[in-house]
Design a protein around this motif. Structure first.
Motif, mmCIF file in Angstrom:
data_model
loop_
_atom_site.group_PDB
_atom_site.id
_atom_site.type_symbol
_atom_site.label_atom_id
_atom_site.label_comp_id
_atom_site.label_asym_id
_atom_site.label_seq_id
_atom_site.Cartn_x
_atom_site.Cartn_y
_atom_site.Cartn_z
ATOM 1 N N GLY A 75 -3.869 -16.273 -2.866
ATOM 2 C CA GLY A 75 -3.020 -15.830 -1.769
ATOM 3 C C GLY A 75 -2.149 -14.657 -2.159
ATOM 4 O O GLY A 75 -2.032 -13.672 -1.425
ATOM 5 N N GLY A 76 -1.528 -14.725 -3.354
ATOM 6 C CA GLY A 76 -0.714 -13.616 -3.816
ATOM 7 C C GLY A 76 -1.530 -12.367 -4.051
ATOM 8 O O GLY A 76 -1.089 -11.240 -3.753
ATOM 9 N N ALA A 77 -2.752 -12.542 -4.561
ATOM 10 C CA ALA A 77 -3.618 -11.388 -4.821
ATOM 11 C C ALA A 77 -4.021 -10.696 -3.522
ATOM 12 O O ALA A 77 -4.149 -9.470 -3.480
ATOM 13 N N VAL A 78 -4.237 -11.468 -2.475
ATOM 14 C CA VAL A 78 -4.614 -10.873 -1.185
ATOM 15 C C VAL A 78 -3.527 -9.922 -0.696
ATOM 16 O O VAL A 78 -3.802 -8.803 -0.245
ATOM 17 N N VAL A 79 -2.274 -10.345 -0.802
ATOM 18 C CA VAL A 79 -1.172 -9.486 -0.368
ATOM 19 C C VAL A 79 -1.053 -8.272 -1.267
ATOM 20 O O VAL A 79 -0.861 -7.137 -0.807
ATOM 21 N N GLY A 80 -1.180 -8.475 -2.596
ATOM 22 C CA GLY A 80 -1.080 -7.357 -3.522
ATOM 23 C C GLY A 80 -2.177 -6.329 -3.324
ATOM 24 O O GLY A 80 -1.917 -5.118 -3.289
ATOM 25 N N VAL A 81 -3.404 -6.795 -3.158
ATOM 26 C CA VAL A 81 -4.526 -5.875 -2.953
ATOM 27 C C VAL A 81 -4.383 -5.146 -1.625
ATOM 28 O O VAL A 81 -4.706 -3.949 -1.524
ATOM 29 N N SER A 82 -3.886 -5.828 -0.597
ATOM 30 C CA SER A 82 -3.706 -5.160 0.688
ATOM 31 C C SER A 82 -2.698 -4.030 0.576
ATOM 32 O O SER A 82 -2.826 -2.997 1.230
ATOM 33 N N GLY A 83 -1.667 -4.226 -0.266
ATOM 34 C CA GLY A 83 -0.710 -3.150 -0.490
ATOM 35 C C GLY A 83 -1.352 -1.952 -1.151
ATOM 36 O O GLY A 83 -1.060 -0.799 -0.796
ATOM 37 N N LEU A 84 -2.233 -2.191 -2.092
ATOM 38 C CA LEU A 84 -2.941 -1.083 -2.750
ATOM 39 C C LEU A 84 -3.876 -0.380 -1.779
ATOM 40 O O LEU A 84 -3.978 0.855 -1.782
ATOM 41 N N LEU A 85 -4.567 -1.156 -0.948
ATOM 42 C CA LEU A 85 -5.482 -0.539 0.013
ATOM 43 C C LEU A 85 -4.724 0.272 1.057
ATOM 44 O O LEU A 85 -5.185 1.333 1.486
ATOM 45 N N ALA A 86 -3.563 -0.227 1.495
ATOM 46 C CA ALA A 86 -2.775 0.512 2.479
ATOM 47 C C ALA A 86 -2.317 1.850 1.923
ATOM 48 O O ALA A 86 -2.202 2.838 2.662
ATOM 49 N N SER A 87 -2.062 1.919 0.609
ATOM 50 C CA SER A 87 -1.597 3.170 0.005
ATOM 51 C C SER A 87 -2.660 4.252 0.039
ATOM 52 O O SER A 87 -2.351 5.431 -0.152
ATOM 53 N N VAL A 88 -3.920 3.862 0.287
ATOM 54 C CA VAL A 88 -4.995 4.858 0.378
ATOM 55 C C VAL A 88 -4.868 5.671 1.666
ATOM 56 O O VAL A 88 -5.276 6.833 1.729
ATOM 57 N N VAL A 89 -4.303 5.057 2.719
ATOM 58 C CA VAL A 89 -4.138 5.737 4.005
ATOM 59 C C VAL A 89 -2.890 6.615 3.918
ATOM 60 O O VAL A 89 -1.770 6.122 3.957
ATOM 61 N N THR A 90 -3.091 7.909 3.796
ATOM 62 C CA THR A 90 -1.971 8.833 3.590
ATOM 63 C C THR A 90 -1.811 9.861 4.700
ATOM 64 O O THR A 90 -0.935 10.717 4.609
ATOM 65 N N ASP A 91 -2.649 9.796 5.716
ATOM 66 C CA ASP A 91 -2.571 10.745 6.814
ATOM 67 C C ASP A 91 -1.469 10.308 7.782
ATOM 68 O O ASP A 91 -1.613 9.326 8.516
ATOM 69 N N ARG A 92 -0.358 11.036 7.796
ATOM 70 C CA ARG A 92 0.763 10.647 8.649
ATOM 71 C C ARG A 92 0.397 10.685 10.125
ATOM 72 O O ARG A 92 0.847 9.850 10.913
ATOM 73 N N THR A 93 -0.403 11.652 10.515
ATOM 74 C CA THR A 93 -0.799 11.762 11.919
ATOM 75 C C THR A 93 -1.604 10.550 12.349
ATOM 76 O O THR A 93 -1.401 9.995 13.447
ATOM 77 N N PHE A 94 -2.511 10.108 11.474
ATOM 78 C CA PHE A 94 -3.324 8.925 11.777
ATOM 79 C C PHE A 94 -2.458 7.677 11.866
ATOM 80 O O PHE A 94 -2.609 6.854 12.792
ATOM 81 N N ILE A 95 -1.520 7.508 10.919
ATOM 82 C CA ILE A 95 -0.643 6.341 10.933
ATOM 83 C C ILE A 95 0.200 6.320 12.200
ATOM 84 O O ILE A 95 0.341 5.280 12.863
ATOM 85 N N HIS A 96 0.753 7.464 12.562
ATOM 86 C CA HIS A 96 1.587 7.533 13.767
ATOM 87 C C HIS A 96 0.774 7.267 15.021
ATOM 88 O O HIS A 96 1.244 6.619 15.966
ATOM 89 N N ALA A 97 -0.470 7.763 15.039
ATOM 90 C CA ALA A 97 -1.320 7.576 16.214
ATOM 91 C C ALA A 97 -1.628 6.098 16.448
ATOM 92 O O ALA A 97 -1.701 5.638 17.598
ATOM 93 N N ILE A 98 -1.797 5.349 15.366
ATOM 94 C CA ILE A 98 -2.092 3.916 15.496
ATOM 95 C C ILE A 98 -0.937 3.190 16.172
ATOM 96 O O ILE A 98 -1.129 2.391 17.105
ATOM 97 N N HIS A 99 0.274 3.483 15.723
ATOM 98 C CA HIS A 99 1.422 2.755 16.248
ATOM 99 C C HIS A 99 1.934 3.321 17.572
ATOM 100 O O HIS A 99 2.666 2.633 18.288
ATOM 101 N N ALA A 100 1.560 4.545 17.888
ATOM 102 C CA ALA A 100 1.994 5.134 19.157
ATOM 103 C C ALA A 100 1.053 4.779 20.306
ATOM 104 O O ALA A 100 1.408 4.964 21.475
#
Length: 465
Positions: A60-85
């Motif tokens: 369970g702890g590894a799942v959260v840790g790995v998800s944090g590493l995978l999220a760091s791969v997404v670095t396009d601010r425009t893409f991130i903003h578009a998802i939440h907007a």
């Protein structure tokens, strides 16, 4: 008017001292080991997990840790903003919204009156008590789940706001901005402690007394400070529903119902202060605490200490120290984030900005604790609402399936994964450098892993019967 002003200033102090008053009152009454709804209305005990606990927690702890590493791969601010907007608005007629609000207010006031009246006069068996079933299966479980899974229904149903608004008196005192939601935080902690330490889920009359006391307290707050200010900042139940509603995909706007991706509103939250952080952590801790004291090891631990000091003091000590530990761990992460990101921003600024993801964690915890309680008690809830004055002699309770514990684990992990993504999006809003944004998240991910391990550990323990 000077007396009224003093009353307004003292109201928050009364709310802050409510927890201590609760302890004092409970010292002179019988305190049960765990009077939480998870025990009072439970349809069965949960057993231990069948896999090795260390592997279960590590995964369970590894799942959260790995998800944090995978999220760091997404670095396009425009893409991130578009998802939440992204969102869609469904127009609704003004007349429809007006009648929905009117109907909801009537329903809320009627249910409040029935809970208090039938709590005193109805059967004192919790499984057939209208008050217990509606408060815990209906509001504590079902309505709260609706707030973060669908949309916040409380502004329409809130009976106390309805009663305050019909009082022909203007507010008596301006709500001090510096208070924030501190009165609501103190009130939430007091209410949760009373729920856990007193038999409110097993003795309907005690529940009726608690609801009546809460009614007096929050009506006074609404009259003194005005409905808008009090129910946005001071009333713990209204603040809790408002916070949970930020996780939901639906929200009401002037144009109609706006639909967005779950958790999107959390990425856009602004004007967060330290009181908001304390309230969000309280939502997480109250579920963790109630989860612990309703397990067999937790009950045994409390029983062992209760042989030395009064049980209520044992519960109070665990409650306060655990909350301080959870809140302290978060602020330690904020300070470490400042160093890891090498930024001029203060730890307070970073901590308040990164707090909204905590609500996704709280939603996952709540779903894991109350989903099956709600499902198993749906027939009883329907019967109570359909016939409040004639409770069934043999209420129908649905059995919890064998895969329930596995689904509870999934609820916890999904809440944490959503929190990791929201934290990633908010970090990119706060820091100009991509490297700073990524490095700032490491301490918060570490705290999330800690929260995950604790929650999964509790889910792995058998519950008390």
């Amino acid at each position: 008017m000077a007396r009224l002003g003093n009353l307004g200033r003292r109201l928050a102090i009364h709310g802050a001292s409510a927890l201590v008053v609760s302890v004092g009152a409970l010292c002179v009454v019988e305190v049960v080991a765990a009077s939480n709804a998870a025990v009072g209305l439970s349809s069965g005990a949960r057993e231990s997990v069948s896999v090795p606990r260390w592997l279960y927690l590590l995964t369970g702890g590894a799942v959260v840790g790995v998800s944090g590493l995978l999220a760091s791969v997404v670095t396009d601010r425009t893409f991130i903003h578009a998802i939440h907007a992204w969102h869609r608005v469904v127009p609704t007629r003004d007349s429809f919204r007006l009648w929905t609000v009117r109907l909801g207010r009537v329903v809320g006031v009627v249910l409040l009156a029935l809970v208090i009246y039938l709590g005193f006069t109805g059967p004192q068996i919790p499984t057939v008590s209208f008050a217990v079933v509606v408060v815990f299966a209906g509001v504590r479980a079902g309505l709260t789940m609706a707030a973060y899974l669908v949309g916040n229904p409380w502004p329409v149903l809130n009976p106390w706001r309805t009663l305050v608004e019909v009082v022909p008196v203007d507010r008596l005192h301006a709500y001090p901005e510096r208070w924030g939601v501190w009165p609501a935080t103190a009130g939430l902690l007091a209410a949760v402690f009373v729920e856990t330490a007193a038999p409110v889920a097993t003795v309907p009359r005690v529940l009726a007394v608690a609801v009546a006391g809460y009614t007096i307290y929050t009506l006074l707050g609404g009259i003194v400070f005005g409905a808008d200010a009090w129910f946005r900042h001071g009333d713990p139940l209204a603040v809790a529903f408002r916070f949970y509603g930020r996780v939901a995909p639906l929200r009401r706007t002037d144009d109609g119902l706006a639909f967005s991706l779950p958790g999107s509103a959390l990425a856009a939250v602004e004007d967060v202060d330290t009181a908001d952080v304390a309230f969000a952590v309280a939502l997480i801790w109250e579920l963790t605490f109630s989860g612990f004291v309703t397990t067999r090891p937790g009950t045994a631990f409390v029983d062992a200490l209760a042989g030395v000091v009064p049980r209520v003091l044992v519960l109070f000590g665990l409650f306060v120290s655990g909350y301080a530990l959870f809140l302290g761990a978060y602020w330690v992460a904020a300070r470490r984030s400042r160093h890891s990101a090498e930024t001029y921003r203060s730890a307070r600024e970073i901590g308040t900005w990164m707090a909204p993801p905590l609500l996704a964690i709280a939603a996952g915890y709540h779903l894991a604790h109350y989903f099956w309680l709600f499902v198993s008690n749906v027939p009883m809830l329907v019967e109570s609402l359909a016939s409040p004055f004639s409770p069934p002699a043999n209420p129908l309770v649905l059995a919890v399936p064998g895969f329930a514990n596995g689904l509870n684990v999934a609820f916890v992990l999904v809440g944490h994964l959503l929190a990791v993504w929201i934290a990633h999006a908010r970090a990119y809003e706060l820091f100009p450098s991509r490297l700073q944004a990524i490095r700032s998240q490491y301490p918060f991910v570490a705290v999330m892993i800690g929260y995950t391990v604790v929650s999964l550990w509790l889910l792995s323990l058998p519950t008390a019967t």
